[in-house]
Design an enzyme around this catalytic site. Sequence first.
Site, short mmCIF file in Angstrom:
data_model
loop_
_atom_site.label_atom_id
_atom_site.label_comp_id
_atom_site.label_asym_id
_atom_site.label_seq_id
_atom_site.Cartn_x
_atom_site.Cartn_y
_atom_site.Cartn_z
CG ASP A 29 -30.78 14.35 -13.47
OD1 ASP A 29 -30.77 13.92 -14.63
OD2 ASP A 29 -30.18 15.39 -13.13
CG HIS A 93 -28.52 8.63 -19.25
ND1 HIS A 93 -27.40 8.88 -20.00
CD2 HIS A 93 -29.21 9.80 -19.25
CE1 HIS A 93 -27.40 10.13 -20.41
NE2 HIS A 93 -28.50 10.72 -19.97
P1 5GP Z 1 -28.33 13.89 -20.92
O1 5GP Z 1 -26.98 13.24 -21.17
O2 5GP Z 1 -29.45 12.90 -21.03
O3 5GP Z 1 -28.54 15.09 -21.78
O4 5GP Z 1 -28.35 14.43 -19.42
C1 5GP Z 1 -27.58 13.86 -18.41
C2 5GP Z 1 -28.26 14.01 -17.08
O5 5GP Z 1 -27.37 13.56 -16.08
C3 5GP Z 1 -28.64 15.46 -16.71
O6 5GP Z 1 -30.03 15.52 -16.40
C4 5GP Z 1 -27.76 15.78 -15.50
O7 5GP Z 1 -28.41 16.57 -14.53
C5 5GP Z 1 -27.41 14.40 -14.97
N1 5GP Z 1 -26.10 14.36 -14.34
C6 5GP Z 1 -24.93 14.83 -14.84
N2 5GP Z 1 -23.91 14.61 -13.98
C7 5GP Z 1 -24.45 13.98 -12.91
C8 5GP Z 1 -23.89 13.49 -11.68
O8 5GP Z 1 -22.69 13.59 -11.42
N3 5GP Z 1 -24.75 12.90 -10.82
C9 5GP Z 1 -26.10 12.76 -11.10
N4 5GP Z 1 -26.85 12.16 -10.17
N5 5GP Z 1 -26.65 13.21 -12.25
C10 5GP Z 1 -25.84 13.82 -13.13
#
Ligand code: 5GP
Length: 131
Positions: A29, A93
Site C-alpha cells: 500500500d 482488495h
Molecule cells: P480502500 O479502498 O480499501 O478504502 O483503500 C484503498 C487503499 O489503496 C488505500 O490504503 C490507499 O493507500 C491504497 N492506494 C490507493 N492508490 C494506490 C496506488 O496507486 N498504489 C498503491 N500501492 N496503493 C494505493
Amino acid sequence: MATIFTKIINGDIPCYKVAETDDFLAFLDINPNAKGHTLCIPKVEIDKVFDLDKESYKNLMEFSRTVAIAIQKSVPCKRVGMTVIGLEVPHAHVHLIPLNSMEDARFISKEKLTSGAFEATAKAISSHINF
Ligand code: 5GP
C-alpha cells in the site's frame, strides 16, 4: 474506466510487488498504516470483494493467507491483521497490516517510508512467499 489497481496490474502504474499468480497480485500500500501494509487483489476488475464468485473469493483468501504468512516472517509485528474496506478504490482488495497496536488498524495514523524502504520491505516479504 480502468481502476488504479487495473493500471497497476497492467504495468501502467508502478508498484512495490510482493507476489503474483495468474489470477492475483499483492503489492505494498502506497500510504501504509504500518511498514509492510500489503494489498491483495484479484486481476479481474470487480468492485466489491463479496461480489466475487465463490471460487475466486476462496482463492483470494488463500492467496492472502500465503502473503500474510510471508509478512509475519519478515516484518516484526505482533500479528498480521486482515481488513476489507474499499471506500477509496472500487476494485476488490484485502488489506494485510502488520499490527503492534490498535492504532495500526485504524487507517488514521500513517507511516512515511522512503522508496528504498518500500523496495526492501517488498523484497523481504517476497523472499518468504511459498505457493
Ligand atoms: P480502500 O479502498 O480499501 O478504502 O483503500 C484503498 C487503499 O489503496 C488505500 O490504503 C490507499 O493507500 C491504497 N492506494 C490507493 N492508490 C494506490 C496506488 O496507486 N498504489 C498503491 N500501492 N496503493 C494505493
